[in-house]
Structures are given as C-alpha cells and as structure tokens.
Scaffold this motif. Structure first.
Motif, short mmCIF file in Angstrom:
data_model
loop_
_atom_site.label_atom_id
_atom_site.label_comp_id
_atom_site.label_asym_id
_atom_site.label_seq_id
_atom_site.Cartn_x
_atom_site.Cartn_y
_atom_site.Cartn_z
N PRO A 97 1.54 -75.84 -30.89
CA PRO A 97 2.07 -77.21 -30.79
C PRO A 97 3.47 -77.26 -30.20
CG PRO A 97 0.96 -76.92 -32.89
CD PRO A 97 1.00 -75.57 -32.24
N CYS A 98 4.33 -76.32 -30.56
CA CYS A 98 5.70 -76.32 -30.03
C CYS A 98 5.72 -76.10 -28.52
CB CYS A 98 6.54 -75.25 -30.73
SG CYS A 98 7.18 -75.76 -32.34
N ASN A 99 4.85 -75.23 -28.01
CA ASN A 99 4.84 -75.00 -26.57
C ASN A 99 4.25 -76.19 -25.82
OD1 ASN A 99 6.16 -72.70 -25.72
ND2 ASN A 99 4.35 -71.85 -24.72
N ILE A 100 3.33 -76.88 -26.46
CA ILE A 100 2.78 -78.09 -25.84
C ILE A 100 3.88 -79.16 -25.75
CG2 ILE A 100 1.18 -80.02 -26.21
CD1 ILE A 100 -0.82 -77.97 -27.33
N ILE A 101 4.71 -79.27 -26.79
CA ILE A 101 5.82 -80.22 -26.76
C ILE A 101 6.80 -79.85 -25.65
CG2 ILE A 101 7.81 -81.10 -28.03
CD1 ILE A 101 6.17 -80.77 -30.60
N LEU A 102 7.08 -78.56 -25.48
CA LEU A 102 7.96 -78.12 -24.41
C LEU A 102 7.41 -78.55 -23.05
CD1 LEU A 102 10.34 -76.48 -23.22
CD2 LEU A 102 8.84 -74.48 -23.27
N LYS A 103 6.12 -78.37 -22.86
CA LYS A 103 5.49 -78.72 -21.58
C LYS A 103 5.61 -80.23 -21.32
CE LYS A 103 2.86 -77.76 -17.94
NZ LYS A 103 3.11 -78.99 -17.19
N ARG A 104 5.61 -81.02 -22.40
CA ARG A 104 5.63 -82.48 -22.25
C ARG A 104 7.05 -83.05 -22.32
NH1 ARG A 104 0.08 -84.79 -24.86
NH2 ARG A 104 0.54 -86.35 -23.29
N THR A 105 8.06 -82.20 -22.64
CA THR A 105 9.45 -82.67 -22.63
C THR A 105 10.22 -81.83 -21.63
OG1 THR A 105 9.99 -81.23 -24.54
CG2 THR A 105 9.36 -83.52 -25.01
N THR A 106 11.39 -81.33 -22.02
CA THR A 106 12.18 -80.46 -21.13
C THR A 106 12.84 -79.36 -21.95
OG1 THR A 106 14.22 -81.76 -21.37
CG2 THR A 106 12.71 -82.41 -19.60
#
Length: 493
Positions: A97-106
């Motif tokens: 989940p944290c890496n998915i958030i990174l992909k969707r933010t910056t």
C-alpha cells in the motif's frame, strides 16, 4: 514469448522514439560524467540520510535492551521478542500500500511524511510506561517505516539507467550497517544521560534519536527531489539528456498511469517471487544480527558499555565492504555469483559462532564470527535488493515487485525475532542455526533465479535469431508497454 513477437511485428505504424539521435544531439552540450556526479550529490545523500535514520530507529531497541528496557517495563520470558515481531508484522502489511501511494503522489511529499510519522512513533517509545505501549509503538513503527526502502528503490529507478542502479542502491543500503555503527556509539554516549530529567538511559536513546529524525524529516521537504521532468536544479539540456538516455535504456520516461492490471502481472511473474525469496532468505540473518548483536556480544562476558562499543567494528567493516562488493559486481556485470560468495562468507561466520562451545571463555572466537557474518550478510542483501530495480520493467510492475520483495522478505524477519530467546544464551544455538540454514537456502534460491533469468535470456535470443527485424523495446510507445516481456529486454544475472 511468441505472442509478444507477433504483437510487435504486426504494428508497422507505431510511433518511433528517436532516443539515440537525441543523445547524439545533446552530447556536445552535456557532459554525462559530470551530470551523473551532479545527480549523485543531489539525490543519494538525501535518501541515504533518511534510510540511516530508519535503520537507526528500528534497531536501537537492541541498544536500549542492554541499558535496562526489559527490566523497566517488567518484561518476562519472550515478551521482548513479541515486540520485535510486531514491528515486522506492521512492516509487511503496509509495504505494498505504501508503494502504491508513492506512485500516486510524489517522493517529495511521501518520503518526508513517512519519516516524520516514524520519528514521532520512535520518540514516543521513550516515554512508554508499560508493555502494551511498547507493543503498540513497535507495530506502528513498522507501519510507518514500511514505505521508505521500496519507495527509494523505485525513485532511483526513475533517475538512473539500469546499469547505474546497483551501485547507487548498494551505497544507499550501506547506511543500514552504518546505522549499526552509529547506533553503538550513540547508545554508549546517550546512556550516560541516565537519570537526567528523571529518565533512564534507554529512554533517552529513543527520545533523542526520534527527535533527530523529526527535525531532519521536516528539512527533507526541501532537500528531497521529485522526478527529472519537474526539478528546478537541472538545465533544459540536462533534463532533455536525462530523458533521452533513460528512454533508450528503460521505461523511466514513459508516462505510465497506475494500473491494477500491471500489479497483477507482477504477482503472476515467478521471477518477482524469486526476488522476494532471495531477500526472505537474507532478511532473517540480517535482522537477527542487527537486533541481537549487542546482546550476543554482552553474553560473551562484556559490560553493557563495552558491548555498545564492540558493535561498531563489525558494522564499519561491513559498510566499506558492501560498497566495494557492489563496485566489483557491477564491473563484471554479474549479480548471482557475488551474492553466493558473500552468503558463503556469512555461513562461515555462523559456523564459527555455533562451534564455539564457551563464548564467555573464548569471546574472541565468537567475536570473529560476528565479523564474518556482517561482512557476508550486508553485501548480499544490497545486491539482492538492487536486482529487481534493474530487471523489472513497467513502472507499476516495478513498484509492485519492489514492495513484494520487501514484504516476502520481511516474513523471514518476523520468524527471526522469535529465535534468540533468553533461555538459549549465551550460545544461541536456535537462532544461529536458523540463520545458517537460511543462508544455505539463499544460495539455492539465488542459483535458481540465476538459472531462470539465463533461460529466459536464451529464449529471447532464439526469438531474435528467428525474427532479426524486431525493433528495440524503446522504439515505440506500444513496444515500451511490454516492459521486460519484450524480446530485446535482457535480464541481469
């Protein structure tokens, strides 16, 4: 593979990406070596500092333990080990989940935000008053730290060519062993603050190191960069040159949106699971060494202060050797043989630890064993963790593969936290035996992955011999979407 070939050859109208001609046109105005030095100075120190803090805040519990943590909180039996386990449960659950958030933010937003979050949790560990508070803090420390390493690996893959990533990731990971060296000397110094403000020394270890993390994390909003297309410290020519060289090498410049289909492709790829197992078989010895080394050394007959200081030399040597080994591996363009070699070195270390029947009578022998273990574990882990960053193409697939690797890998750490039980001291036969067995399994997994990657490369070579007109994987946007499934993509072994 044949279907992929058919898909490529039946699209003659695909748009062409003239990466090579762009590079040639910009070569006169941009010095590539100078540009790489500029990137290294801008990017690596920033993320390396965050990782050093991350490893310091997760492993300082080992230093706090020998300064009275377990006694103050009334821990009995294996309750301390349970706290260590809870950290990795939180880490594993929130990795993807944290890496998915990174992909969707910056990166500029997400990495400092994570750092502030775990800095707060790490500080609160210093004021916890009971066992339940310690358990909760360890779990949420794992949750908040879970996104940093795979996030940074993905971030670096968006700046550097495949052949340049291993050295950078290994240099970044060397901060893990550097944190061990710093942690020892910091704990030795901070422990002298016992009774300052009515707090015991172990509490100050958590409080001061946690506050340091928060301060640096706030500054990180200014010194962490985003991706090449948005940073202000590149000239237009430098930005164009970076985009051209990456476009000719990998998918880093592809405007790829997050896709659950690509997540599923990663989950179905046996190679992604093998990358995970390669780290799984290293994470148990890695984290048992970092979490229990001060205790192992203390049980050789040394005082708490001596034990803190004696952790420094093995970690310092491991830091230097990790960087050297990464450079050598990159020079010969090989990963698997180098991992197998250093894993074998660690095996020698655990054999020494297991065969010394009286650590307190012959502490020097066991101490030498810790050197071999550290010199073998840290370089192997660095190379294992850099492998998918070089070999997985497709931005979402690579982000997922990186997170999978850490999640699968840290399941080994979950088991490892339960092995060094107080009733097995001072020889710790159970823990050392598991570490030895896992290192042997690492050699098996890495050898299997070596065979799989070599086999797929041979299959792709056969396709290209049959269809020599096949375009390069970067010659069109549609071809680029195939990622590492393209016939011209070669896996690093």
């Amino acid at each position: 593979m044949a279907s992929e070939k058919k898909d490529i050859t039946e699209r003659p109208g695909a748009s062409t990406i003239s990466s090579d001609s762009e590079l040639e046109a910009l070569a006169g105005s941009v010095n590539e070596k100078s540009l790489l030095r500029k990137l290294d100075l801008r990017l690596l120190p920033a993320v390396s500092i965050l990782y050093l803090l991350s490893f310091l805040d997760r492993s300082n519990v080992a230093n706090a333990r020998i300064e009275g943590l377990t006694t103050s909180l009334g821990m009995t039996g294996n309750q301390y080990l349970t706290g260590l386990t809870l950290y990795f449960i939180g880490y594993v659950l929130f990795e993807i989940p944290c890496n998915i958030i990174l992909k969707r933010t910056t990166p500029k937003f997400w990495l400092p935000t994570l750092t502030i979050a775990w800095g707060v949790v790490a500080t609160l560990m210093g004021v916890t008053q009971n066992l339940a508070g310690f358990f909760v803090a360890r779990f949420f420390l794992g949750v908040t730290e879970s996104g940093l390493f795979p996030g940074v690996v993905y971030f670096l893959s968006m700046w550097y060519k495949r052949s340049e990533r291993q050295y950078r990731i290994s240099l970044f990971f060397s901060c893990a062993s550097l944190a061990g060296a710093f942690g020892g000397i910091l704990a030795w110094g901070i422990a002298h603050m016992r009774n300052v403000g009515g707090y015991q020394g172990w509490r100050w270890i958590f409080i001061l190191e946690g506050l340091l993390t928060i301060v640096i994390a706030v500054a990180a909003y200014w010194f962490i960069s985003n991706y090449p297309t948005t940073v202000s410290w590149l000239t237009d020519d430098e930005r164009s040159f970076i985009n051209a060289r990456l476009r000719a090498d990998s998918d880093a410049t592809n405007d790829e949106r997050f896709s659950w289909a690509e997540v599923w492709i990663a989950c179905k790829d046996i190679k992604c699971w093998l990358y995970g197992l390669a780290f799984h078989t290293m994470s148990l010895p890695l984290y048992t060494l970092s979490l229990f080394l001060p205790t192992i050394i203390k049980d050789m007959g040394y005082t708490s202060a001596q034990s803190q200081l004696l952790t420094i030399p093995p970690y310092a040597c491991a830091t230097i050797f990790t960087v050297f080994w990464a450079v050598a591996s990159e020079k010969y363009k090989l990963r698997a043989p180098f991992i197998i070699t250093t894993s074998s070195l660690a095996i020698i270390g655990y054999i020494i630890l297991l065969t010394n029947e009286s650590p307190s009578k012959r502490p020097g022998v066991s101490y030498v064993g810790t050197f071999f273990a550290a010199l073998g574990i840290y370089p192997s882990v660095a190379l294992v963790l850099s492998w998918p960053a070089m070999n997985v193409s497709g931005q979402t697939k690579r982000a997922t593969a990186n997170a999978m690797q850490i999640s699968i890998g840290n399941c080994g750490a979950v088991l490892g936290t339960q092995l060094y039980r107080p009733n097995t001291a001072p020889r710790y036969l159970l823990g050392h035996s598991f570490a030895l067995g896992y290192l042997c399994m690492n050699i098996v997994v890495v050898s299997t992955l070596w065979w799989v990657l070599s086999r797929v490369n041979k299959q792709k070579t056969a396709i290209l011999e049959q269809y020599p007109e096949t375009k390069g994987f970067h010659d069109s946007e549609e071809d680029l979407k195939l990622g590492d499934r393209h016939p011209r993509w070669r896996f690093n072994v």
